[in-house]
Design a protein around this motif. Structure first.
Motif: not given
Length: 420
Positions: A171, A176-178, A211, A216
């Motif tokens: 993240e 925020e998710p990567i 997702e 992400g």
């Protein structure tokens, strides 16, 4: 590729590339399926994640393909090196092992590869890796492991499966998710030989589920599922049994959702540490080829199942060994073990016990998938499809010898200590 200074905090990036072939091409996965693809049910993807601490960078790419020849994975890693500068041995190239994708290997595994598509797919896989490197940004790593029983079945008998669903979440520092990297051990063969639509099978559903829930890029790494599948015999793949009510897209969606939910339910904890990669190449010995008389007898069998293989063997039995890569990547100190071939589930079970890490992510189908890798050697006495026939689908002269599994296990254990 983003430039960072040595010793800085963890960085991560992820990317996706579409590798869906045109319809009408040869499908791989079942000797019983003789027809070309007729439609695209869902896209086939290459998902990539890069992780760096400034001193060392790791790239892991997973493609919705049944297999890649070892030299193809080396070429992809080499091309990524030429494009970005990352050392080739720090790139792990895996496949999800869907049996409803295009033929891409010399053996074919039930289909005939289109060289043009293979070139195009490799370029797109490299592109995904390069894009992940370009996206490197400050990140936080979280690690956990879910549990899922009942999806995988041991087709060789007994009850041994791998219920673990290891998860690594990356993240941005603001949450925020990567990327979510997750794994489970079960053949993606929900759709059987009667299916002619391109699909990533249940791993695709699992990725989309993750997702949709957290965002992400979801990267699926197939576990050690050599003898684990969704509940049928190898005979279904070899000779077919016609459409079955349990081998549908609805079933694939159900399984993918279960795996995705297990990954979502894994309690994760933040982990910090260095990035490291340790990799080595191992030569896996093959058994002796059959005699010309034995090969001619197989070529003359009425069903013609292995005629093409036997004739090819009569012309050239091929090499006596296959070189593959074994690797251990550590992200923030978290180990990910990458094994070649179709490794049996005992690899994951033994490695987790040996390293004292029940949540260890052990991925197979990485660095080349030239055939099944039985382990331990007692499987050879039991025989079965994976020992007696599967090498023919891969175009090999014989199954790997019992030494092969021992060599890979020894390499993985040594590398895990070195990477630590």
């Amino acid at each position: 590729m983003a430039v960072i200074g040595e010793g800085e905090r963890l960085l991560a990036g992820a990317a996706v590339a579409d590798i869906t072939p045109r319809i009408g091409g040869s499908l791989a996965g079942y000797a019983a399926r003789g027809s070309a693809s007729t439609a695209v049910h869902d896209p086939l993807l290459a998902t990539a994640v890069a992780v760096s601490d400034g001193a060392t960078t790791s790239v892991v790419i997973s493609a919705d393909l049944i297999a890649l020849d070892p030299d193809t994975t080396r070429r992809i890693a080499g091309d990524l090196h030429e494009r970005t500068g990352i050392p080739a041995d720090r790139v792990a190239v895996a496949v999800t092992h869907t049996h409803a994708g295009p033929a891409v290997t010399r053996g074919g595994i039930g289909g005939v590869a289109d060289p043009g598509y293979v070139e195009e797919a490799c370029a797109r896989i490299v592109g995904a890796g390069a894009a992940a490197l370009d996206a490197l940004a400050p990140a936080v790593l979280r690690r956990g492991c879910g549990t899922l029983h009942g999806v995988a079945h041991n087709r060789r008998g007994g009850t041994l499966t791998d219920p673990a669903v290891p998860v690594v979440r990356l993240e941005r520092e603001d949450g925020e998710p990567i990327a979510t990297v997750f794994s489970h051990a079960c053949h993606p063969v929900t759709l059987g030989p009667d299916n002619l639509r391109l699909t990533a099978d249940w791993p695709g559903y699992a990725r989309r589920h993750l997702e949709s829930r957290i965002g992400g890029v979801a990267v699926f790494l197939q576990g050690c599922c050599g003898q684990l599948n969704t509940g049928h015999t190898a005979l279904d793949s070899l000779r077919g049994t016609g459409p079955r009510p349990d081998r549908t897209f609805e079933a694939a969606a159900r399984i993918g959702t279960l795996v995705g939910e297990a990954a979502l339910g894994a309690g994760t904890e933040p982990v910090a540490g260095p990035v490291s990669v340790a990799a080595t190449r191992v030569e896996l010995p093959l058994g002796d080829p059959l005699t010309p008389g034995e090969l001619r007898a197989i070529a003359d069998e009425p069903d013609g199942m292995w005629t093409a293989w036997a004739l090819a063997q009569l012309a050239d039995p091929g090499p006596a060994a296959v070189e593959v890569q074994v690797a251990v990547h550590r992200w923030g100190g978290v180990p990910l073990v990458f094994l070649p071939c179709e490794p049996f589930v005992e690899f994951a079970v033994e490695l987790r016990a040996a390293l004292g890490d029940p949540g260890l992510l052990v991925a197979g189908y990485t660095g080349g998938v030239p055939g099944y890798l039985p382990y331990p050697e007692t499987h050879y006495d039991a025989g079965g499809y994976e020992i007696r026939e599967a090498h023919r689908a891969y175009g090999l002269r014989a199954a790997f010898t019992p030494d092969a599994g021992r060599l890979v296990m020894a390499a993985a254990r040594a590398l895990a200590g070195e990477a630590g």
